[in-house]
Each structure stands twice: as C-alpha cells, then as structure tokens.
Design a protein around this motif. Structure first.
Motif, PDB file in Angstrom:
ATOM      1  N   LYS A 181     -11.140  15.104   1.452  1.00 44.93           N
ATOM      2  CA  LYS A 181     -12.582  13.735   0.592  1.00 44.93           C
ATOM      3  C   LYS A 181     -13.528  14.929  -0.239  1.00 44.93           C
ATOM      4  CE  LYS A 181     -13.664  10.656   3.404  1.00 44.93           C
ATOM      5  NZ  LYS A 181     -14.055   9.880   4.958  1.00 44.93           N
TER       6      LYS A 181
ATOM      7  N   SER B  12      -4.701   6.928  -6.633  1.00 41.94           N
ATOM      8  CA  SER B  12      -4.675   5.935  -7.775  1.00 41.94           C
ATOM      9  C   SER B  12      -2.932   5.720  -8.200  1.00 41.94           C
ATOM     10  CB  SER B  12      -5.356   7.057  -9.010  1.00 41.94           C
ATOM     11  OG  SER B  12      -4.095   7.744  -9.813  1.00 41.94           O
TER      12      SER B  12
ATOM     13  N   SER C  12      -4.653  10.515   2.527  1.00 37.96           N
ATOM     14  CA  SER C  12      -4.785   9.769   1.963  1.00 37.96           C
ATOM     15  C   SER C  12      -4.087   8.292   0.898  1.00 37.96           C
ATOM     16  CB  SER C  12      -4.907  10.143  -0.504  1.00 37.96           C
ATOM     17  OG  SER C  12      -5.853   9.123  -0.889  1.00 37.96           O
TER      18      SER C  12
ATOM     19  N   SER D 265      -7.285  -1.395  -5.097  1.00 45.28           N
ATOM     20  CA  SER D 265      -9.204  -2.084  -4.568  1.00 45.28           C
ATOM     21  C   SER D 265      -9.857  -0.897  -3.745  1.00 45.28           C
ATOM     22  CB  SER D 265      -9.040  -3.307  -4.778  1.00 45.28           C
ATOM     23  OG  SER D 265      -8.455  -3.792  -3.833  1.00 45.28           O
ATOM     24  N   SER D 266      -8.765  -0.477  -2.882  1.00 45.68           N
ATOM     25  CA  SER D 266      -9.468   0.567  -1.689  1.00 45.68           C
ATOM     26  C   SER D 266      -8.562   1.199  -1.529  1.00 45.68           C
ATOM     27  CB  SER D 266      -9.783  -0.555  -0.886  1.00 45.68           C
ATOM     28  OG  SER D 266     -10.330  -1.704  -0.273  1.00 45.68           O
ATOM     29  N   VAL D 267      -9.791   2.954  -1.419  1.00 51.07           N
ATOM     30  CA  VAL D 267      -8.783   3.522  -1.367  1.00 51.07           C
ATOM     31  C   VAL D 267      -9.221   4.857   0.030  1.00 51.07           C
ATOM     32  CG1 VAL D 267      -8.071   3.861  -3.569  1.00 51.07           C
ATOM     33  CG2 VAL D 267     -10.247   5.654  -2.733  1.00 51.07           C
ATOM     34  N   TYR D 268      -8.451   5.005   0.459  1.00 55.63           N
ATOM     35  CA  TYR D 268      -8.536   6.256   1.656  1.00 55.63           C
ATOM     36  C   TYR D 268      -8.767   7.451   1.832  1.00 55.63           C
ATOM     37  CZ  TYR D 268      -9.022   1.172   2.757  1.00 55.63           C
ATOM     38  OH  TYR D 268      -9.004  -0.526   2.846  1.00 55.63           O
TER      39      TYR D 268
ATOM     40  N   ALA E 130       0.725  -0.686   0.052  1.00 58.93           N
ATOM     41  CA  ALA E 130       0.284   0.076   0.112  1.00 58.93           C
ATOM     42  C   ALA E 130       1.203   0.940   0.186  1.00 58.93           C
ATOM     43  CB  ALA E 130      -0.652  -0.160   1.399  1.00 58.93           C
TER      44      ALA E 130
ATOM     45  N   ILE F 223      -4.297   4.182  -0.653  1.00 61.03           N
ATOM     46  CA  ILE F 223      -4.315   3.494  -1.393  1.00 61.03           C
ATOM     47  C   ILE F 223      -4.341   1.764  -1.566  1.00 61.03           C
ATOM     48  CG2 ILE F 223      -2.469   3.974  -3.187  1.00 61.03           C
ATOM     49  CD1 ILE F 223      -4.798   3.251  -5.348  1.00 61.03           C
ATOM     50  N   ASN F 224      -4.075   0.306  -1.045  1.00 63.64           N
ATOM     51  CA  ASN F 224      -4.273  -0.970  -0.564  1.00 63.64           C
ATOM     52  C   ASN F 224      -3.524  -0.962  -2.400  1.00 63.64           C
ATOM     53  OD1 ASN F 224      -5.357  -0.760   1.465  1.00 63.64           O
ATOM     54  ND2 ASN F 224      -7.200  -2.520   0.802  1.00 63.64           N
TER      55      ASN F 224
ATOM     56  N   VAL G 135      -1.603  -3.533   2.745  1.00 63.00           N
ATOM     57  CA  VAL G 135      -3.262  -2.333   3.121  1.00 63.00           C
ATOM     58  C   VAL G 135      -3.572  -0.606   3.523  1.00 63.00           C
ATOM     59  CG1 VAL G 135      -5.199  -1.709   4.700  1.00 63.00           C
ATOM     60  CG2 VAL G 135      -4.711  -4.313   3.731  1.00 63.00           C
TER      61      VAL G 135
END
Length: 124
Positions: free
Chosen positions: A65, A71, A49, A56-59, A33, A51-52, A103
């Motif tokens: 936000k 990306s 921010s 597949s998952s972003v935060y 990640a 990203i895994n 993660v």
C-alpha cells in the motif's frame, strides 16, 4: 480459451520502479475483477492487489500500500501494476488472475484462471 499473459518484469534496484502488464483474452474482460499475486522463493502465493471489473474500486495488501498502483484498461483487455519504491522483499514471481465475479477478493481461491507469471527481482 482464457489466456492471461504477464509482461514487464525484470531486475530493478531498491527504490526503483517497474510496470507489469497482463493481457487477457478469451472472456469478457470488463465483466470480471482482476488481481495480482506473487510468490517468492520458498514461500506461498500471496495476494497483492485487486481491481473491480469497472475499475471503480482497488485494493492492496498492507505490504504494498502506498507503493503499488493497480489499474485496468477495459478497451485493451489489460490490467497493470505500477510498482514504485521497490524493496528487495518484493522479489517474486508475479501473477495476474481472473476473479470468478466482478468484485476483487483477497482470497486466492476466488480466482479461476492464472497467468504463467513474470519475474521481478529487486537487488543492487
């Protein structure tokens, strides 16, 4: 050795956009990640921010936000941060960081390598 090199910072007007890039090398990029963090003058470093490893998952931090998009392109060993609707309070030195696992995490101690940073200044 692990290297993280950020680019894309600069001066933007309020409401403007910038796209940051972080080129990674020296480790199997697609296994880890990645995150972006920032540090404003006189303040501590804050996570922005993440990203895994497989994208597949972003935060996102609440403060970005809806305005920032993270990306990654595992074929290019690069992670990006698209920043739209920039505000003066987004002014900071932006860092990318490699996570210890696959993660993303909001806790900065979960990252073992950091780039040198790229400066973002939002001002009219």
């Amino acid at each position: 050795q692990v290297q993280l090199v950020e680019s894309g910072g600069g001066l933007a007007q309020p409401g403007g956009s910038l796209r940051l890039s972080c080129a990674a090398s020296g480790f199997p990029f697609s296994n880890y990640a990645m995150s972006w963090a920032r540090q404003a003058p006189g303040k501590g470093r804050e996570w922005v921010s993440g990203i895994n490893s497989d994208g597949s998952s972003v935060y996102y931090a609440d403060s970005v936000k809806g305005r920032f998009t993270i990306s990654r392109d595992n074929a290019k060993n690069t992670v990006y941060l698209q920043m739209n609707s920039l505000k003066p309070e987004d002014t900071a030195l932006y860092f990318c960081a490699k996570a210890r696992g696959n993660v993303a995490d909001t806790r900065l101690y979960r990252y073992d390598y950091w780039g040198q940073g790229t400066q973002v200044t939002v001002s009219s």
